[in-house]
Design an enzyme around this catalytic site. Structure first.
Site, PDB file in Angstrom:
ATOM      1  N   GLY A 159      30.411  13.504  53.639  1.00 13.31           N
ATOM      2  CA  GLY A 159      29.287  14.374  53.970  1.00 13.31           C
ATOM      3  C   GLY A 159      28.462  14.864  52.794  1.00 13.31           C
ATOM      4  O   GLY A 159      27.291  15.185  52.946  1.00 13.31           O
TER       5      GLY A 159
ATOM      6  N   ASP B 247      32.746  25.808  56.669  1.00 15.72           N
ATOM      7  CA  ASP B 247      32.744  26.323  58.038  1.00 15.72           C
ATOM      8  C   ASP B 247      33.871  27.366  58.144  1.00 15.72           C
ATOM      9  O   ASP B 247      33.697  28.516  57.747  1.00 15.72           O
ATOM     10  CB  ASP B 247      32.924  25.116  58.965  1.00 15.72           C
ATOM     11  CG  ASP B 247      32.862  25.460  60.438  1.00 15.72           C
ATOM     12  OD1 ASP B 247      32.238  26.454  60.798  1.00 15.72           O
ATOM     13  OD2 ASP B 247      33.443  24.714  61.243  1.00 15.72           O
TER      14      ASP B 247
ATOM     15  N   ARG C 137      23.952  10.512  59.403  1.00 20.88           N
ATOM     16  CA  ARG C 137      24.063  10.917  57.986  1.00 20.88           C
ATOM     17  C   ARG C 137      22.759  10.676  57.237  1.00 20.88           C
ATOM     18  O   ARG C 137      22.450  11.386  56.288  1.00 20.88           O
ATOM     19  CB  ARG C 137      25.194  10.144  57.296  1.00 20.88           C
ATOM     20  CG  ARG C 137      26.587  10.525  57.766  1.00 20.88           C
ATOM     21  CD  ARG C 137      27.624  10.012  56.784  1.00 20.88           C
ATOM     22  NE  ARG C 137      28.963   9.934  57.338  1.00 20.88           N
ATOM     23  CZ  ARG C 137      29.807  10.962  57.412  1.00 20.88           C
ATOM     24  NH1 ARG C 137      29.436  12.140  56.983  1.00 20.88           N
ATOM     25  NH2 ARG C 137      31.009  10.816  57.919  1.00 20.88           N
TER      26      ARG C 137
END
Ligand code: 5GP
Length: 199
Positions: free
Chosen positions: A47, A106, A168
């Site tokens: 990511g 997160d 992505r």
């Protein structure tokens, strides 16, 4: 680029991303300018790839990079905080100034694990930089020295962040409004984001 599909909507545009990343790059350049060796930026695959590429380009000092890949053990589909390294660093980080580069923090469980795990290898210093910070979702308090954007509690894709491996390469951050709908049809947003090519 915008998504006309109501399952997703633009959250952070390209220009905004560039400004936020330049700001963090400048801040990191100032903080890390007078080290004995160039800092090592550790990109967390997959990511962080787009963020890392733009971040290192925006920095005004020499840097080195390496990558680590981790996968979460999860029987329930939700993050348990139990993770394992599936691709380790190639560089020995003992005595190095290390910055973990994440796409999003997160619950904080992943970064917490990485900080502990890399911290045990004897770096000279250890910091973390993230493109996005979902502060409202934090389960474990974890230090994040550099953060480009705080985002609300919504699932996001684009600019490195995926849904089932897709999205992505979307150059902006999209908020997924209807995750159930997307789960039912993972290609849903692809049709509105990309030009269809005929075979
Ligand atoms: P943690 O909950 O451990 O802080 O985050 C773990 C990982 O969950 C992140 O590195 C990222 O891969 C994934 N994640 C968390 N929130 C989102 C989100 O909104 N979108 C996407 N695509 N991935 C997320």
């Amino acid at each position: 680029m915008t998504s006309p599909d109501h399952a997703g909507e633009p959250l952070i545009a390209r220009r905004e991303l560039a400004c936020g990343i330049d700001r963090v790059g400048m801040q990191m350049s100032n903080d890390l300018a007078s080290l004995p060796r160039p800092p090592l930026l550790v990109g967390v695959l997959k990511g962080s790839t787009l963020f890392l590429a733009d971040l290192m380009r925006s920095m005004q000092i020499e840097v080195e990079i390496d990558f680590i890949s981790i996968s979460a053990y999860s029987s329930t589909g939700s993050s348990s905080g139990v993770v394992r390294i599936v691709k380790d660093l190639e560089v020995d980080i003992a005595g190095r100034d290390v910055v973990i580069v994440e796409d999003i923090v997160d619950t904080g469980l992943t970064l917490n694990y990485l900080r502990r795990s890399l911290g045990e290898r004897g770096p000279r210093s250890l910091r973390a930089a993230t493109l996005l910070d979902k502060v409202a979702r934090r389960i474990v308090p974890v230090e994040v020295e550099y953060s480009a954007f705080e985002v609300p509690d919504v699932f996001v894709v684009g600019y490195g962040l995926d849904f089932q491996g897709l999205y992505r390469n979307v150059p902006e951050i999209l908020a997924v409004k209807d995750i159930a709908k997307l789960a039912n049809d993972p290609m849903l947003l692809v049709r509105s984001l990309f030009v269809e090519t005929s075979a």
